[in-house]
Design a protein around this motif. Sequence first.
Motif, PDB file in Angstrom:
ATOM      1  N   ALA A  67       0.821  -1.217   0.000  1.00 31.59           N
ATOM      2  CA  ALA A  67       0.000   0.000   0.000  1.00 31.59           C
ATOM      3  C   ALA A  67       0.854   1.265   0.000  1.00 31.59           C
ATOM      4  O   ALA A  67       0.477   2.282  -0.590  1.00 31.59           O
ATOM      5  N   ASP A  68       2.016   1.224   0.680  1.00 29.86           N
ATOM      6  CA  ASP A  68       2.817   2.450   0.817  1.00 29.86           C
ATOM      7  C   ASP A  68       4.017   2.486  -0.139  1.00 29.86           C
ATOM      8  O   ASP A  68       5.003   3.179   0.111  1.00 29.86           O
ATOM      9  N   ALA A  69       3.949   1.741  -1.247  1.00 27.95           N
ATOM     10  CA  ALA A  69       5.105   1.655  -2.164  1.00 27.95           C
ATOM     11  C   ALA A  69       5.506   3.027  -2.708  1.00 27.95           C
ATOM     12  O   ALA A  69       6.699   3.333  -2.813  1.00 27.95           O
ATOM     13  N   GLU A  70       4.514   3.867  -3.046  1.00 30.23           N
ATOM     14  CA  GLU A  70       4.829   5.192  -3.609  1.00 30.23           C
ATOM     15  C   GLU A  70       5.674   5.991  -2.614  1.00 30.23           C
ATOM     16  O   GLU A  70       6.687   6.587  -2.986  1.00 30.23           O
ATOM     17  N   ARG A  94       7.439   4.858  -0.055  1.00 29.69           N
ATOM     18  CA  ARG A  94       8.746   4.236   0.208  1.00 29.69           C
ATOM     19  C   ARG A  94       9.741   4.564  -0.901  1.00 29.69           C
ATOM     20  O   ARG A  94      10.913   4.831  -0.651  1.00 29.69           O
ATOM     21  N   CYS A  95       9.269   4.563  -2.147  1.00 28.61           N
ATOM     22  CA  CYS A  95      10.163   4.912  -3.265  1.00 28.61           C
ATOM     23  C   CYS A  95      10.579   6.374  -3.159  1.00 28.61           C
ATOM     24  O   CYS A  95      11.732   6.732  -3.429  1.00 28.61           O
ATOM     25  N   GLU A  96       9.656   7.238  -2.782  1.00 24.71           N
ATOM     26  CA  GLU A  96       9.936   8.676  -2.683  1.00 24.71           C
ATOM     27  C   GLU A  96      10.911   8.951  -1.530  1.00 24.71           C
ATOM     28  O   GLU A  96      11.814   9.797  -1.642  1.00 24.71           O
ATOM     29  N   ARG A  97      10.754   8.205  -0.411  1.00 20.42           N
ATOM     30  CA  ARG A  97      11.634   8.404   0.753  1.00 20.42           C
ATOM     31  C   ARG A  97      13.035   7.856   0.505  1.00 20.42           C
ATOM     32  O   ARG A  97      14.003   8.313   1.077  1.00 20.42           O
ATOM     33  N   GLN A 100       4.498   5.166 -10.210  1.00 19.60           N
ATOM     34  CA  GLN A 100       3.116   5.358 -10.683  1.00 19.60           C
ATOM     35  C   GLN A 100       2.485   3.972 -10.797  1.00 19.60           C
ATOM     36  O   GLN A 100       2.980   3.107 -11.529  1.00 19.60           O
ATOM     37  N   ARG A 101       1.401   3.775 -10.050  1.00 18.80           N
ATOM     38  CA  ARG A 101       0.731   2.469 -10.010  1.00 18.80           C
ATOM     39  C   ARG A 101      -0.230   2.374 -11.194  1.00 18.80           C
ATOM     40  O   ARG A 101      -1.217   3.090 -11.247  1.00 18.80           O
ATOM     41  N   ILE A 102       0.073   1.512 -12.147  1.00 25.79           N
ATOM     42  CA  ILE A 102      -0.845   1.307 -13.278  1.00 25.79           C
ATOM     43  C   ILE A 102      -1.928   0.326 -12.820  1.00 25.79           C
ATOM     44  O   ILE A 102      -3.100   0.513 -13.069  1.00 25.79           O
ATOM     45  N   SER A 103      -1.490  -0.733 -12.152  1.00 23.06           N
ATOM     46  CA  SER A 103      -2.407  -1.660 -11.481  1.00 23.06           C
ATOM     47  C   SER A 103      -1.611  -2.219 -10.301  1.00 23.06           C
ATOM     48  O   SER A 103      -0.464  -1.823 -10.095  1.00 23.06           O
TER      49      SER A 103
END
Length: 238
Positions: free
Chosen positions: A143-146, A148-151, A168-171
Amino acid sequence: MRLDKFLADTTDLTRSLATKAVKSGRVLVNGVKPKSAAAKVADSDEITLDGERLILQTGYRYILLHKPAGYVCANRGSAHPLVFDLLKGITNRLDMHTVGRLDLDTTGLLLITDDGQWSHHLTSPRHHQPKVYRAWLAEDLCADAEQRCERGILLDDDPVPTKPAQLQRISDREVLLTIHEGRYHQVRRMFAAMGNHVEHLHREQVGEFVLDPNLPVGEFRDLTEAEIALLAGKPVSQ
Ligand code: URA
Protein backbone atom coordinates in the motif's frame (compact mmCIF):
# COMPACT_ATOMS: atom_id res chain seq x y z
CA MET A 1 44.50 5.44 -47.31
CA ARG A 2 45.46 1.89 -48.38
CA LEU A 3 42.67 -0.17 -49.90
CA ASP A 4 43.02 -3.00 -47.34
CA LYS A 5 42.62 -0.51 -44.48
CA PHE A 6 39.60 1.07 -46.18
CA LEU A 7 38.02 -2.39 -46.51
CA ALA A 8 38.76 -3.28 -42.90
CA ASP A 9 37.21 0.03 -41.75
CA THR A 10 34.06 -0.30 -43.83
CA THR A 11 33.30 -4.04 -43.57
CA ASP A 12 33.69 -6.85 -41.05
CA LEU A 13 36.76 -8.13 -42.96
CA THR A 14 40.17 -8.18 -41.31
CA ARG A 15 42.99 -6.73 -43.38
CA SER A 16 44.16 -10.18 -44.43
CA LEU A 17 40.63 -11.21 -45.47
CA ALA A 18 40.35 -7.88 -47.28
CA THR A 19 43.52 -8.76 -49.21
CA LYS A 20 41.99 -12.11 -50.17
CA ALA A 21 38.79 -10.37 -51.30
CA VAL A 22 40.86 -8.06 -53.55
CA LYS A 23 42.83 -11.01 -54.97
CA SER A 24 39.67 -12.93 -55.75
CA GLY A 25 38.26 -9.97 -57.70
CA ARG A 26 35.38 -9.13 -55.33
CA VAL A 27 36.55 -5.52 -54.96
CA LEU A 28 36.34 -2.83 -57.63
CA VAL A 29 37.70 0.72 -57.46
CA ASN A 30 35.84 3.00 -59.87
CA GLY A 31 34.68 -0.10 -61.71
CA VAL A 32 38.19 -1.52 -62.17
CA LYS A 33 39.89 -4.44 -60.38
CA PRO A 34 42.78 -2.96 -58.35
CA LYS A 35 46.29 -4.38 -58.82
CA SER A 36 46.76 -5.01 -55.09
CA ALA A 37 45.26 -4.45 -51.66
CA ALA A 38 48.10 -2.00 -50.96
CA ALA A 39 46.77 0.40 -53.63
CA LYS A 40 46.03 3.92 -52.38
CA VAL A 41 42.40 5.06 -52.51
CA ALA A 42 40.95 8.56 -52.17
CA ASP A 43 37.67 9.84 -50.66
CA SER A 44 36.32 10.45 -54.15
CA ASP A 45 36.87 6.80 -55.29
CA GLU A 46 33.85 4.56 -55.66
CA ILE A 47 34.74 1.26 -54.02
CA THR A 48 32.50 -1.80 -54.15
CA LEU A 49 32.61 -5.24 -52.53
CA ASP A 50 30.52 -7.87 -54.32
CA GLY A 51 28.83 -5.02 -56.18
CA GLU A 52 27.86 -3.05 -53.07
CA ARG A 53 29.22 0.46 -52.58
CA LEU A 54 31.20 0.89 -49.36
CA ILE A 55 30.96 4.17 -47.48
CA LEU A 56 33.56 5.13 -44.91
CA GLN A 57 31.73 6.24 -41.78
CA THR A 58 33.33 9.36 -40.36
CA GLY A 59 32.43 10.85 -37.02
CA TYR A 60 30.65 9.17 -34.15
CA ARG A 61 27.66 6.82 -34.30
CA TYR A 62 24.58 7.19 -32.10
CA ILE A 63 22.07 4.35 -32.08
CA LEU A 64 18.80 3.67 -30.28
CA LEU A 65 18.11 -0.07 -29.94
CA HIS A 66 14.94 -1.80 -28.78
CA LYS A 67 16.72 -4.44 -26.71
CA PRO A 68 15.17 -7.90 -26.62
CA ALA A 69 15.44 -10.25 -23.63
CA GLY A 70 18.36 -12.70 -23.73
CA TYR A 71 21.00 -10.25 -25.03
CA VAL A 72 23.86 -9.05 -22.87
CA CYS A 73 25.27 -5.50 -22.68
CA ALA A 74 28.93 -6.48 -23.11
CA ASN A 75 31.44 -6.26 -25.94
CA ARG A 76 32.81 -9.78 -25.54
CA GLY A 77 33.28 -12.80 -23.30
CA SER A 78 29.70 -13.85 -22.74
CA ALA A 79 27.86 -17.14 -23.16
CA HIS A 80 24.85 -15.10 -24.35
CA PRO A 81 24.43 -13.17 -27.60
CA LEU A 82 25.64 -9.56 -27.41
CA VAL A 83 23.45 -6.53 -28.08
CA PHE A 84 26.09 -5.59 -30.68
CA ASP A 85 25.18 -8.75 -32.66
CA LEU A 86 21.89 -6.98 -33.44
CA LEU A 87 23.61 -4.04 -35.15
CA LYS A 88 23.63 -5.63 -38.58
CA GLY A 89 25.31 -3.49 -41.22
CA ILE A 90 27.17 -1.34 -38.67
CA THR A 91 30.89 -1.78 -39.12
CA ASN A 92 33.34 -1.76 -36.22
CA ARG A 93 30.40 -2.20 -33.90
CA LEU A 94 32.58 -3.66 -31.17
CA ASP A 95 34.30 -0.26 -30.91
CA MET A 96 30.99 1.04 -29.56
CA HIS A 97 29.66 0.85 -26.02
CA THR A 98 26.24 0.79 -24.42
CA VAL A 99 25.19 3.90 -22.51
CA GLY A 100 24.67 2.21 -19.16
CA ARG A 101 23.48 -1.37 -19.05
CA LEU A 102 20.30 -3.38 -19.00
CA ASP A 103 20.15 -6.84 -17.43
CA LEU A 104 20.09 -9.88 -19.71
CA ASP A 105 16.31 -10.20 -19.43
CA THR A 106 15.40 -6.50 -19.35
CA THR A 107 13.93 -5.17 -22.59
CA GLY A 108 13.52 -1.68 -23.97
CA LEU A 109 15.46 1.45 -24.76
CA LEU A 110 19.23 1.09 -25.02
CA LEU A 111 21.50 3.79 -26.44
CA ILE A 112 24.75 2.73 -28.10
CA THR A 113 27.56 5.00 -29.27
CA ASP A 114 31.30 5.32 -29.73
CA ASP A 115 31.28 8.88 -28.35
CA GLY A 116 32.48 8.51 -24.77
CA GLN A 117 31.92 12.14 -23.83
CA TRP A 118 28.33 12.05 -25.03
CA SER A 119 27.53 8.87 -23.11
CA HIS A 120 29.18 10.33 -20.03
CA HIS A 121 26.59 13.13 -20.11
CA LEU A 122 23.86 10.53 -19.84
CA THR A 123 25.40 8.26 -17.23
CA SER A 124 27.24 10.66 -14.94
CA PRO A 125 25.49 11.07 -11.56
CA ARG A 126 26.13 14.81 -11.87
CA HIS A 127 23.69 15.07 -14.77
CA HIS A 128 20.74 13.32 -13.12
CA GLN A 129 19.13 11.82 -16.23
CA PRO A 130 15.88 10.18 -15.11
CA LYS A 131 15.20 6.63 -16.33
CA VAL A 132 11.66 5.33 -16.63
CA TYR A 133 10.98 1.59 -16.25
CA ARG A 134 7.76 -0.36 -16.59
CA ALA A 135 7.78 -3.32 -14.24
CA TRP A 136 5.41 -6.28 -13.98
CA LEU A 137 5.37 -7.75 -10.50
CA ALA A 138 4.82 -11.24 -9.07
CA GLU A 139 2.87 -9.97 -6.02
CA ASP A 140 0.42 -7.13 -5.41
CA LEU A 141 2.22 -3.89 -4.65
CA CYS A 142 2.28 -2.90 -0.98
CA ALA A 143 0.00 0.00 0.00
CA ASP A 144 2.82 2.45 0.82
CA ALA A 145 5.10 1.65 -2.16
CA GLU A 146 4.83 5.19 -3.61
CA GLN A 147 5.94 6.77 -0.30
CA ARG A 148 8.75 4.24 0.21
CA CYS A 149 10.16 4.91 -3.27
CA GLU A 150 9.94 8.68 -2.68
CA ARG A 151 11.63 8.40 0.75
CA GLY A 152 14.41 6.12 -0.52
CA ILE A 153 14.84 2.40 -0.02
CA LEU A 154 17.68 0.51 1.66
CA LEU A 155 18.98 -2.16 -0.71
CA ASP A 156 20.74 -5.30 0.47
CA ASP A 157 24.53 -4.81 0.92
CA ASP A 158 24.25 -1.02 0.57
CA PRO A 159 24.10 1.36 3.55
CA VAL A 160 22.99 4.34 1.43
CA PRO A 161 19.26 4.53 0.61
CA THR A 162 18.20 5.03 -2.99
CA LYS A 163 17.52 8.59 -4.15
CA PRO A 164 13.85 9.65 -4.24
CA ALA A 165 12.13 7.74 -7.05
CA GLN A 166 8.62 8.25 -8.41
CA LEU A 167 6.28 5.29 -8.60
CA GLN A 168 3.12 5.36 -10.68
CA ARG A 169 0.73 2.47 -10.01
CA ILE A 170 -0.85 1.31 -13.28
CA SER A 171 -2.41 -1.66 -11.48
CA ASP A 172 -1.42 -3.64 -8.37
CA ARG A 173 1.04 -5.66 -10.48
CA GLU A 174 2.15 -3.13 -13.09
CA VAL A 175 4.01 0.09 -12.34
CA LEU A 176 6.05 2.87 -13.92
CA LEU A 177 9.11 3.72 -11.85
CA THR A 178 11.34 6.75 -12.47
CA ILE A 179 14.81 6.54 -10.92
CA HIS A 180 17.61 9.10 -10.96
CA GLU A 181 20.66 6.90 -10.46
CA GLY A 182 21.92 3.61 -11.82
CA ARG A 183 22.90 1.09 -9.19
CA TYR A 184 23.45 -2.56 -10.00
CA HIS A 185 20.06 -4.30 -10.60
CA GLN A 186 18.51 -1.26 -8.92
CA VAL A 187 14.87 -1.67 -9.91
CA ARG A 188 14.75 -5.40 -9.18
CA ARG A 189 16.45 -4.83 -5.80
CA MET A 190 14.07 -1.99 -4.88
CA PHE A 191 11.06 -4.27 -5.36
CA ALA A 192 12.85 -7.14 -3.59
CA ALA A 193 13.36 -4.80 -0.62
CA MET A 194 9.58 -4.24 -0.62
CA GLY A 195 9.00 -8.01 -0.51
CA ASN A 196 8.08 -8.27 -4.17
CA HIS A 197 9.66 -9.73 -7.31
CA VAL A 198 9.99 -8.19 -10.78
CA GLU A 199 8.78 -10.68 -13.37
CA HIS A 200 9.54 -8.48 -16.33
CA LEU A 201 11.30 -5.15 -16.69
CA HIS A 202 11.15 -2.80 -19.66
CA ARG A 203 12.89 0.58 -20.02
CA GLU A 204 10.78 3.22 -21.76
CA GLN A 205 12.82 6.40 -21.34
CA VAL A 206 16.28 7.76 -20.51
CA GLY A 207 16.43 11.53 -20.08
CA GLU A 208 14.64 12.95 -23.09
CA PHE A 209 15.01 9.78 -25.17
CA VAL A 210 11.77 7.81 -25.41
CA LEU A 211 11.51 4.36 -26.98
CA ASP A 212 9.63 4.70 -30.29
CA PRO A 213 6.38 2.71 -30.02
CA ASN A 214 6.82 1.57 -33.63
CA LEU A 215 10.40 0.29 -33.33
CA PRO A 216 10.13 -3.53 -33.29
CA VAL A 217 11.99 -5.53 -30.63
CA GLY A 218 15.57 -6.20 -31.78
CA GLU A 219 15.55 -3.32 -34.28
CA PHE A 220 17.54 -0.10 -34.05
CA ARG A 221 17.69 3.33 -35.63
CA ASP A 222 20.24 6.12 -35.82
CA LEU A 223 19.55 9.09 -33.58
CA THR A 224 18.71 12.28 -35.45
CA GLU A 225 21.03 15.28 -35.38
CA ALA A 226 18.51 17.04 -33.13
CA GLU A 227 18.48 14.12 -30.68
CA ILE A 228 22.26 13.94 -30.57
CA ALA A 229 22.38 17.67 -29.86
CA LEU A 230 19.92 17.32 -26.97
CA LEU A 231 22.82 16.60 -24.67
CA ALA A 232 25.63 18.52 -26.28
CA GLY A 233 26.29 21.79 -24.57
CA LYS A 234 23.79 21.23 -21.76
CA PRO A 235 25.01 23.01 -18.67
CA VAL A 236 26.39 20.70 -15.99
CA SER A 237 24.16 20.71 -12.91
CA GLN A 238 26.11 20.63 -9.66
N1 URA B 1 17.37 -2.05 -12.87
C1 URA B 1 17.40 -3.41 -12.93
O1 URA B 1 17.18 -4.06 -11.94
N2 URA B 1 17.68 -3.98 -14.11
C2 URA B 1 17.91 -3.29 -15.25
O2 URA B 1 18.14 -3.89 -16.30
C3 URA B 1 17.87 -1.90 -15.17
C4 URA B 1 17.61 -1.30 -13.98
